[in-house]
Motif scaffolding. Structure first.
Motif, PDB file in Angstrom:
ATOM      1  N   UNK A   1       0.852  -1.192   0.000  1.00 15.96           N
ATOM      2  CA  UNK A   1       0.000   0.000   0.000  1.00 15.96           C
ATOM      3  C   UNK A   1       0.890   1.245   0.000  1.00 15.96           C
ATOM      4  N   UNK A   2       0.708   2.093  -0.982  1.00 17.94           N
ATOM      5  CA  UNK A   2       1.484   3.341  -1.088  1.00 17.94           C
ATOM      6  C   UNK A   2       0.751   4.410  -0.287  1.00 17.94           C
ATOM      7  N   UNK A   3       1.180   4.595   0.953  1.00 17.10           N
ATOM      8  CA  UNK A   3       0.457   5.466   1.872  1.00 17.10           C
ATOM      9  C   UNK A   3       0.519   6.933   1.463  1.00 17.10           C
ATOM     10  N   UNK A   4       1.644   7.357   0.865  1.00 17.90           N
ATOM     11  CA  UNK A   4       1.784   8.779   0.542  1.00 17.90           C
ATOM     12  C   UNK A   4       0.816   9.238  -0.544  1.00 17.90           C
ATOM     13  N   UNK A   5       0.345   8.318  -1.405  1.00 16.08           N
ATOM     14  CA  UNK A   5      -0.629   8.711  -2.433  1.00 16.08           C
ATOM     15  C   UNK A   5      -1.941   9.166  -1.801  1.00 16.08           C
ATOM     16  N   UNK A   6      -2.392   8.438  -0.789  1.00 18.55           N
ATOM     17  CA  UNK A   6      -3.633   8.807  -0.122  1.00 18.55           C
ATOM     18  C   UNK A   6      -3.447  10.089   0.706  1.00 18.55           C
ATOM     19  N   UNK A   7      -2.260  10.261   1.274  1.00 14.34           N
ATOM     20  CA  UNK A   7      -2.007  11.511   2.003  1.00 14.34           C
ATOM     21  C   UNK A   7      -2.085  12.708   1.063  1.00 14.34           C
ATOM     22  N   UNK A   8      -1.491  12.567  -0.132  1.00 15.64           N
ATOM     23  CA  UNK A   8      -1.526  13.659  -1.114  1.00 15.64           C
ATOM     24  C   UNK A   8      -2.953  13.974  -1.550  1.00 15.64           C
ATOM     25  N   UNK A   9      -3.794  12.941  -1.718  1.00 19.40           N
ATOM     26  CA  UNK A   9      -5.189  13.180  -2.101  1.00 19.40           C
ATOM     27  C   UNK A   9      -5.922  14.002  -1.046  1.00 19.40           C
ATOM     28  N   UNK A  10      -5.676  13.699   0.223  1.00 20.95           N
ATOM     29  CA  UNK A  10      -6.386  14.410   1.287  1.00 20.95           C
ATOM     30  C   UNK A  10      -5.867  15.827   1.485  1.00 20.95           C
ATOM     31  N   UNK A  11      -4.622  16.102   1.114  1.00 18.49           N
ATOM     32  CA  UNK A  11      -4.076  17.447   1.284  1.00 18.49           C
ATOM     33  C   UNK A  11      -4.779  18.473   0.400  1.00 18.49           C
ATOM     34  N   UNK A  12      -5.420  18.040  -0.701  1.00 12.56           N
ATOM     35  CA  UNK A  12      -6.189  18.969  -1.538  1.00 12.56           C
ATOM     36  C   UNK A  12      -7.420  19.497  -0.802  1.00 12.56           C
ATOM     37  N   UNK A  13      -7.978  18.674   0.122  1.00 16.79           N
ATOM     38  CA  UNK A  13      -9.262  19.018   0.744  1.00 16.79           C
ATOM     39  C   UNK A  13      -9.155  19.382   2.214  1.00 16.79           C
ATOM     40  N   UNK A  14      -8.093  18.947   2.886  1.00 15.30           N
ATOM     41  CA  UNK A  14      -7.986  19.169   4.325  1.00 15.30           C
ATOM     42  C   UNK A  14      -6.664  19.859   4.647  1.00 15.30           C
ATOM     43  N   UNK A  15      -6.674  20.597   5.764  1.00 16.33           N
ATOM     44  CA  UNK A  15      -5.475  21.312   6.202  1.00 16.33           C
ATOM     45  C   UNK A  15      -4.614  20.497   7.161  1.00 16.33           C
ATOM     46  N   UNK A  16      -5.116  19.344   7.600  1.00 17.13           N
ATOM     47  CA  UNK A  16      -4.360  18.494   8.525  1.00 17.13           C
ATOM     48  C   UNK A  16      -4.663  17.030   8.228  1.00 17.13           C
ATOM     49  N   UNK A  17      -3.618  16.276   7.908  1.00 16.22           N
ATOM     50  CA  UNK A  17      -3.754  14.838   7.654  1.00 16.22           C
ATOM     51  C   UNK A  17      -2.797  14.127   8.614  1.00 16.22           C
ATOM     52  N   UNK A  18      -3.381  13.361   9.559  1.00 17.98           N
ATOM     53  CA  UNK A  18      -2.599  12.687  10.593  1.00 17.98           C
ATOM     54  C   UNK A  18      -2.305  11.252  10.153  1.00 17.98           C
ATOM     55  N   UNK A  19      -1.019  10.899  10.212  1.00 17.91           N
ATOM     56  CA  UNK A  19      -0.616   9.510   9.998  1.00 17.91           C
ATOM     57  C   UNK A  19      -0.476   8.880  11.381  1.00 17.91           C
ATOM     58  N   UNK A  20      -1.352   7.944  11.745  1.00 21.01           N
ATOM     59  CA  UNK A  20      -1.360   7.393  13.113  1.00 21.01           C
ATOM     60  C   UNK A  20       0.010   6.842  13.519  1.00 21.01           C
ATOM     61  N   UNK A  21       0.503   7.295  14.691  1.00 22.55           N
ATOM     62  CA  UNK A  21       1.755   6.834  15.228  1.00 22.55           C
ATOM     63  C   UNK A  21       2.995   7.424  14.572  1.00 22.55           C
ATOM     64  N   UNK A  22       2.841   8.348  13.607  1.00 23.09           N
ATOM     65  CA  UNK A  22       4.007   8.900  12.905  1.00 23.09           C
ATOM     66  C   UNK A  22       4.070  10.425  13.010  1.00 23.09           C
ATOM     67  N   UNK A  23       2.989  11.115  12.688  1.00 22.20           N
ATOM     68  CA  UNK A  23       2.957  12.573  12.714  1.00 22.20           C
ATOM     69  C   UNK A  23       1.864  13.107  11.805  1.00 22.20           C
ATOM     70  N   UNK A  24       1.802  14.404  11.695  1.00 20.39           N
ATOM     71  CA  UNK A  24       0.744  15.053  10.909  1.00 20.39           C
ATOM     72  C   UNK A  24       1.366  15.995   9.878  1.00 20.39           C
TER      73      UNK A  24
END
Length: 322
Positions: A1-24
């Motif tokens: 699973x390429x986690x950064x692709x989903x993070x990039x998708x959410x950055x278009x719509x949200x100002x904060x995307x938290x990766x559980x146990x890693x950071x935001x």
């Protein structure tokens, strides 16, 4: 699973995307600016930052991945924890973690995570299509300062005027002045005459326009008039009869029509209202004139005209025959 692709998708719509146990990953809107050193124009964008203190799972990222991959929340959360564990292992070994379209992560000597955002993607949707571009600087020359500098370096020398011994030149100057004055006078007189002629033509045109307005009177509609059906026992009116110009001296004009049928209907309508309406004839513009009534006495005609203007039409006017 390429986690950064989903993070990039959410950055278009949200100002904060938290990766559980890693950071935001946090975004903040940045205005457009110009780099004076490289002469590069940057459009408004979202600047990305990383905060390793925000590790609590808010469910946004895991829920989005579960919905996209049609999997359960718990399974996606477990897979996310595996990816996060691998990221922490790389950072712990001193390696740099490159998240595509997001940025570069690494650990400094103090053990803190450093982040350098990527400039390849603009996550501000309102700036879609606005690309970064470079411009050529404009070199402006201050001409006034250059002229002043030249004047200080190069002196201006005024040489005395040479006088010619030929005595014929002063007479040429006087002749040139006389011709100039004569031509100016003729030009002014010609313009004065043209102005008088133009004023006369303008007065004639104005008189013709006023006459035309009076003659055309009130009605100019070319479509037939729609009137209710009226049973008339008397003999129908015909415009083909001879105009009754000589029957009266002062005529109260109701209007002028381009179509005979309209004039005929207007006469019938006025007769139904009790007026002694009649067909007067055609004016100089070929319009068929209709009158309310005619009077031999001018005072009676004026009284009737005032009453018609008050109760029927303010456009009625008086036509007096000599």
């Amino acid at each position: 699973m390429v986690l950064e692709h989903y993070i990039a998708d959410l950055l278009y719509r949200y100002n904060c995307v938290v990766v559980p146990g890693f950071g935001a990953f946090l975004t903040q809107k940045a205005s457009a600016y110009i780099n004076d050193t490289t002469n590069t124009f940057y459009a408004p964008t979202k600047s990305i930052a990383f905060n390793e203190q925000l590790t609590t799972n808010d469910g946004l990222l895991v829920s989005y991945i579960a919905e996209s991959e049609k999997d359960s929340f718990d399974n996606i959360l477990a897979k996310t924890e595996v990816v996060v564990k691998e990221w922490k292992r790389k950072l712990g070994k001193g390696e740099k973690l490159n998240l595509q379209n997001i940025g570069l992560l690494w650990t400094n000597y103090e053990g803190s995570v450093q982040f350098q955002p990527s400039q390849e993607v603009n996550y501000l949707t309102s700036s879609f299509g606005l690309a970064t571009f470079k411009t050529v600087p404009v070199t402006r020359e201050i001409l006034k300062e250059e002229v002043v500098a030249l004047e200080e370096k190069i002196p201006f020398i005024i040489s005395p005027e040479r006088r010619d011994s030929n005595r014929f030149r002063p007479y040429l100057k006087y002749a040139a002045i006389f011709l100039l004055a004569l031509s100016s006078g003729l030009t002014g007189y010609r313009l004065y005459q043209d102005g008088i002629l133009t004023n006369q033509v303008a007065r004639q045109d104005a008189n013709q326009q006023v006459t035309k307005q009076i003659q055309e009177a009130t009605f100019f509609d070319t479509s037939p008039l729609e009137l209710p059906t009226v049973n008339v026992d008397a003999v129908s009116i015909s415009i083909s009869k001879t105009p009754i110009r000589g029957a009266g001296i002062h005529h109260i004009v109701a209007g002028a029509f381009r179509i005979k049928a309209n004039a005929e209907r207007k006469i019938q309508s006025l007769k139904n209202q009790g007026y002694n309406a009649a067909y007067y004839g055609t004016n100089a513009y070929g319009l068929h004139m209709v009158t309310y009534d005619r009077h031999d006495n001018a005072e009676d005609a004026l009284i009737a005209l005032r009453e018609i203007k008050r109760s029927q039409s303010s456009d009625a006017w008086l036509l007096s025959e000599k």
